[in-house]
Design a protein around this motif. Structure first.
Motif, mmCIF file in Angstrom:
data_model
loop_
_atom_site.group_PDB
_atom_site.id
_atom_site.type_symbol
_atom_site.label_atom_id
_atom_site.label_comp_id
_atom_site.label_asym_id
_atom_site.label_seq_id
_atom_site.Cartn_x
_atom_site.Cartn_y
_atom_site.Cartn_z
ATOM 1 N N VAL A 247 27.590 30.293 33.623
ATOM 2 C CA VAL A 247 28.763 30.744 32.865
ATOM 3 C C VAL A 247 29.340 32.023 33.136
ATOM 4 C CG1 VAL A 247 29.552 30.936 30.635
ATOM 5 C CG2 VAL A 247 27.954 28.882 31.284
ATOM 6 N N PHE A 248 28.375 33.045 33.330
ATOM 7 C CA PHE A 248 28.966 34.418 33.612
ATOM 8 C C PHE A 248 29.754 34.412 34.944
ATOM 9 C CE2 PHE A 248 29.522 38.827 33.770
ATOM 10 C CZ PHE A 248 29.320 39.365 32.718
ATOM 11 N N MET A 249 29.120 33.569 36.192
ATOM 12 C CA MET A 249 29.849 33.811 37.270
ATOM 13 C C MET A 249 31.261 32.757 37.156
ATOM 14 S SD MET A 249 26.908 33.843 39.919
ATOM 15 C CE MET A 249 25.727 32.556 39.239
ATOM 16 N N ALA A 250 31.017 31.767 36.783
ATOM 17 C CA ALA A 250 32.164 30.868 36.755
ATOM 18 C C ALA A 250 33.430 31.603 35.732
ATOM 19 C CB ALA A 250 32.097 29.383 36.121
ATOM 20 N N THR A 251 32.963 32.092 34.927
ATOM 21 C CA THR A 251 34.080 32.654 34.019
ATOM 22 C C THR A 251 34.722 33.860 34.582
ATOM 23 O OG1 THR A 251 32.978 32.129 32.144
ATOM 24 C CG2 THR A 251 34.553 33.715 31.749
ATOM 25 N N PHE A 252 34.088 34.679 35.327
ATOM 26 C CA PHE A 252 34.573 35.713 36.212
ATOM 27 C C PHE A 252 35.400 35.414 37.147
ATOM 28 C CE2 PHE A 252 34.520 38.508 40.049
ATOM 29 C CZ PHE A 252 34.510 39.760 39.335
ATOM 30 N N PHE A 253 35.128 34.376 38.083
ATOM 31 C CA PHE A 253 35.851 33.589 38.893
ATOM 32 C C PHE A 253 37.237 33.127 38.390
ATOM 33 C CE2 PHE A 253 31.986 32.631 41.555
ATOM 34 C CZ PHE A 253 32.141 33.913 42.340
ATOM 35 N N HIS A 254 37.161 32.507 37.088
ATOM 36 C CA HIS A 254 38.112 31.928 36.401
ATOM 37 C C HIS A 254 39.164 33.180 36.134
ATOM 38 C CE1 HIS A 254 40.747 29.159 34.038
ATOM 39 N NE2 HIS A 254 40.566 30.390 32.953
ATOM 40 N N VAL A 255 38.856 34.069 35.686
ATOM 41 C CA VAL A 255 39.897 35.184 35.441
ATOM 42 C C VAL A 255 40.375 35.706 36.318
ATOM 43 C CG1 VAL A 255 40.056 37.234 34.114
ATOM 44 C CG2 VAL A 255 38.701 35.642 33.321
ATOM 45 N N LEU A 256 39.344 35.896 37.614
ATOM 46 C CA LEU A 256 39.897 36.614 38.602
ATOM 47 C C LEU A 256 40.852 35.914 39.656
ATOM 48 C CD1 LEU A 256 39.398 38.593 41.125
ATOM 49 C CD2 LEU A 256 37.671 37.127 42.110
ATOM 50 N N LEU A 257 40.728 34.512 39.544
ATOM 51 C CA LEU A 257 41.438 33.633 40.613
ATOM 52 C C LEU A 257 42.888 33.506 39.800
ATOM 53 C CD1 LEU A 257 39.029 31.370 42.209
ATOM 54 C CD2 LEU A 257 39.849 33.384 43.047
ATOM 55 N N THR A 258 42.911 33.485 38.264
ATOM 56 C CA THR A 258 44.263 32.920 37.662
ATOM 57 C C THR A 258 45.053 34.084 37.388
ATOM 58 O OG1 THR A 258 42.968 32.917 35.741
ATOM 59 C CG2 THR A 258 43.253 30.830 36.775
ATOM 60 N N LYS A 259 44.420 35.509 37.412
ATOM 61 C CA LYS A 259 45.326 36.645 37.078
ATOM 62 C C LYS A 259 45.124 37.993 37.954
ATOM 63 C CE LYS A 259 44.099 35.951 32.142
ATOM 64 N NZ LYS A 259 43.729 36.590 30.901
ATOM 65 N N TYR A 260 44.484 37.594 39.137
ATOM 66 C CA TYR A 260 44.472 38.664 40.043
ATOM 67 C C TYR A 260 44.494 38.378 41.620
ATOM 68 C CZ TYR A 260 43.073 41.635 35.847
ATOM 69 O OH TYR A 260 43.192 42.089 34.686
ATOM 70 N N ARG A 261 44.938 39.309 42.225
ATOM 71 C CA ARG A 261 44.955 39.182 43.702
ATOM 72 C C ARG A 261 43.910 40.234 44.245
ATOM 73 N NH1 ARG A 261 50.545 39.449 42.714
ATOM 74 N NH2 ARG A 261 51.554 37.670 43.109
ATOM 75 N N TRP A 262 43.243 40.007 45.297
ATOM 76 C CA TRP A 262 42.137 41.018 45.691
ATOM 77 C C TRP A 262 42.274 40.801 47.403
ATOM 78 C CZ3 TRP A 262 38.154 38.868 48.698
ATOM 79 C CH2 TRP A 262 37.724 37.762 48.634
ATOM 80 N N THR A 263 41.873 42.050 47.627
ATOM 81 C CA THR A 263 41.798 42.199 49.118
ATOM 82 C C THR A 263 40.377 43.101 49.611
ATOM 83 O OG1 THR A 263 44.100 42.235 49.337
ATOM 84 C CG2 THR A 263 42.856 43.070 51.297
ATOM 85 N N LYS A 264 39.658 42.519 50.430
ATOM 86 C CA LYS A 264 38.667 43.385 50.996
ATOM 87 C C LYS A 264 39.189 44.539 52.034
ATOM 88 C CE LYS A 264 34.607 42.867 54.225
ATOM 89 N NZ LYS A 264 33.679 41.807 54.890
#
Length: 474
Positions: free
Chosen positions: A432-449
């Motif tokens: 749940v922790f990981m899935a929730t993290f991915f949900h917020v990340l992918l719907t609200k943020y962009r990220w670049t390595k």
């Protein structure tokens, strides 16, 4: 005359050392020992085990010996004789023999960190294990997640990612460690990072860096710093227990409150047991979830097709809501089919530890060999999940593979949350922790390595100089 005496003494010493080395290399056994080598006296084969391997595959220490000796071999690690088993039949049998033929065991480093002096290492069996599992499920199980924790996890992830987006670069392994342990500690001991004088994340980071090191307790060594960190946290937990018991009317509703109340009913709930239980529970969430998050950023940056499908899945969740800004629901979490397949694959590749440890309580016959009483047994269940005969191209980051695999094959050969009687009570919490993290990340943020250190095993998973990510709001 003195020269003759001196030569005699030297001769006796040489004979004694030679005999000692011979006994070291050929341990006593009431039967036939598995093939293998005991390495050098005292240190055994510890050094080859901790040499970094820059691959997600099994550490070469284990893989080469499995190829050379077969699925069962002997070695010596940190001065202790060890039988390593990658035989699924034997491993399954030994899991079922806990408390009979084997007991839970740690190498010396683990023992001094996770077990109090004089404490029985079978203390997690039977009634005590049942109680501890029940407690963790009550506070971190599916019902608790559904009723209370899911919105709280989403809230803290929102807050954390918002803060990360203000930085030029975030080293995600360490940052995720802080996120996970601060939230878990809040549920267990009502830990408030802003009010506490101790930084749990920093202390646990030091512990992780030293807990697989050679147990040399000399100032300046990683192991010495590891023990200092352990003592600091245990002292803090003891003070908390005394404070809670002195003021039973104060109700925080956390894990520690409940277990302190139960001390009056359950005789096995000593102060030592409670501090070790909480210490171990925090350690488990701290390292595993943060390592999976770091591994995810590395692999998703290399596999845009996987990232694209994950993003589509989470965008679909928003489109199906009446209010796109409403909180994540339990049904939405359960609908994240592809995301959960990605998490499952990350768990397959993670191999946080090289194996699960037990100790033989008596001589054990094993496929024509004998495991002597008192020897440590390392059960390498991970050898199955990285075996190409079990999972095709096991190192390939291909979440679609789960659609083609028989569920019975997966359940038999893949044990990401333990094995036998010790299935992890925090498994659903981690997902749940990981899935929730991915949900917020992918719907609200962009990220670049921005940059990333090489992933390695020594034998636990490491991330070199870290994986550095830049976050920005959409």
């Amino acid at each position: 005359m003195w020269n003759t005496i001196g030569l005699g003494v030297v001769g006796l010493v040489v004979i004694w050392i030679s005999n000692w080395i011979r006994r070291w290399r050929n341990p006593k056994c009431n039967g036939v020992l598995p093939p293998g080598s005991m390495g050098f006296p005292l240190i055994g084969e510890t050094l080859p085990l901790i040499i970094p391997s820059y691959s997600l595959d099994l550490h070469p220490f284990i893989k080469t010996r499995l190829q050379r000796y077969g699925p069962i071999f002997r070695t010596s690690i940190a001065g202790r004789p060890v039988v390593v088993s990658a035989d699924p039949g034997l491993n399954s049998f030994l899991f079922q023999q806990e408390g009979k033929l084997v007991e839970l065991w740690y190498l010396d480093t683990f023992s001094k960190i996770f077990v109090q002096e004089g404490e029985s290492r079978t203390n997690a069996a039977g009634v005590i294990h049942k109680y501890a599992r029940s407690m963790f499920l009550n506070h971190f199980g599916a019902e608790r997640l559904k009723e209370k924790l899911l919105p709280e996890i989403e809230q803290v992830v929102n807050k954390t990612l918002s803060e990360w987006s203000t930085r030029a670069s975030v080293e995600v392994k360490h940052a995720a460690s802080v996120l996970v342990i601060d939230f878990s500690a809040k549920q267990i001991i009502s830990y408030d990072v802003e009010k506490s004088s101790e930084s749990l994340s920093e202390t646990y980071t030091g512990i992780v860096q030293g807990f697989m090191s050679f147990p040399l307790n000399i100032p300046g060594t990683a192991y010495n710093q590891c023990l200092k960190g352990q003592k600091k946290i245990l002292a803090m937990l003891r003070d908390m227990i005394k404070e809670r018991r002195a003021s039973p009317e104060t109700n925080r509703g956390d894990f520690l409150d409940q277990i302190c109340k139960d001390m009056n009913k359950e005789k096995f709930l000593s102060e030592d047991f409670i501090v070790q239980l909480i210490f171990g529970g925090l350690f488990a969430t701290f390292e595993s979830v943060s390592a999976i998050m770091a591994l995810a950023f590395e692999l998703l940056s290399e596999h845009p097709s996987v990232l694209k499908e994950m993003m589509a899945e989470h965008e679909a969740i928003l489109k199906n809501r009446e209010d796109p800004n409403s909180s994540l629901t339990w049904d939405e979490y359960k609908s994240m089919t592809f995301t959960l397949q990605v998490i499952l694959l990350l768990l397959l590749l993670l191999l946080l530890l090289p194996g699960l440890l037990r100790r033989a309580l008596k001589d054990i016959p094993a496929k024509g060999f004998t495991i002597p009483a008192g020897w440590t047994i390392m059960l390498v269940t991970s050898s199955l999940q990285l075996n190409p005969n079990t999972f095709e191209n096991p190192l390939e980051f291909n979440p679609w593979r789960w659609k083609e695999l028989d569920s019975r094959v997966v359940s038999k050969n893949f044990l990401p949350f333990g094995g036998g009687t010790r299935q992890c009570a925090g498994a659903e919490y981690s997902r749940v922790f990981m899935a929730t993290f991915f949900h917020v990340l992918l719907t609200k943020y962009r990220w670049t390595k921005i940059k990333g250190g090489k992933i390695f095993r020594n034998p636990v998973l490491g991330f070199g100089k870290g994986i550095h990510i830049n976050f920005s709001e959409k």
